[in-house]
Design an enzyme around this catalytic site. Structure first.
Site: not given
Ligand code: DQA
Length: 149
Positions: A23, A101
């Protein structure tokens, strides 16, 4: 009146320290500060909401309809893969939205490949890190302007 609402789901309040390999190192606050500046430059108003609770996100989406929000940018986080309720809320409002995402959900565990949101979304951005929010906001501003708002 708010033109654009940016919604973030569970655990995104931990950005900066949460699994940075997936992230990145930007905090949600720093991402939102950049989005605020982009919105200002684009001449639109913007609001931000993050919650770890599904019902709070559903309620915020319902409020967006009353507030006549023109566009939503949403990272549903873990709810991406589980929440019929949040999907239904967005469908009920009819407000166009872009799904964002940070990580590429198609390059991770199999359970992340399915999203309850993608087929309703105007567009999906996945895997571009925090830049994904900025690109989504740019697209949202463009679409609002194209509608003459
Ligand atoms: C997310 C991807 C999701 O699978 C995960 O549960 C998240 C973050 C992303 O920003 O990459 O909490 O949405």
């Amino acid at each position: 009146m708010t033109d654009i609402l940016v919604l973030n789901g569970p655990n995104l309040n931990l950005l900066g320290s949460r699994e940075p390999d997936h992230y990145g190192r930007d905090t949600l606050e720093s991402i939102n500060t950049r989005l605020q500046a982009l919105a200002k430059a684009g001449g639109v108003s913007i609001e931000f909401f993050q919650s770890n609770a599904e019902h709070e996100l559903v309620t915020r989406v319902q409020k967006a309809m009353q507030d006549k929000v023109a566009f939503i940018v949403i990272n549903p986080a873990g709810f991406t893969h589980t929440s019929v309720a949040l999907r239904d809320a967005l469908a009920a409002t009819g407000i166009p939205f872009i799904e964002v995402h940070l990580s590429n959900i198609h390059a991770r565990e199999a359970f992340r490949k399915h999203s309850y949101f993608s087929d309703l979304a105007r567009g999906v951005i996945s895997g571009l890190g925090a830049t994904g929010y900025e690109l989504a906001l740019q697209a949202a501003i463009q679409q609002i302007k194209a509608q003459g708002k």
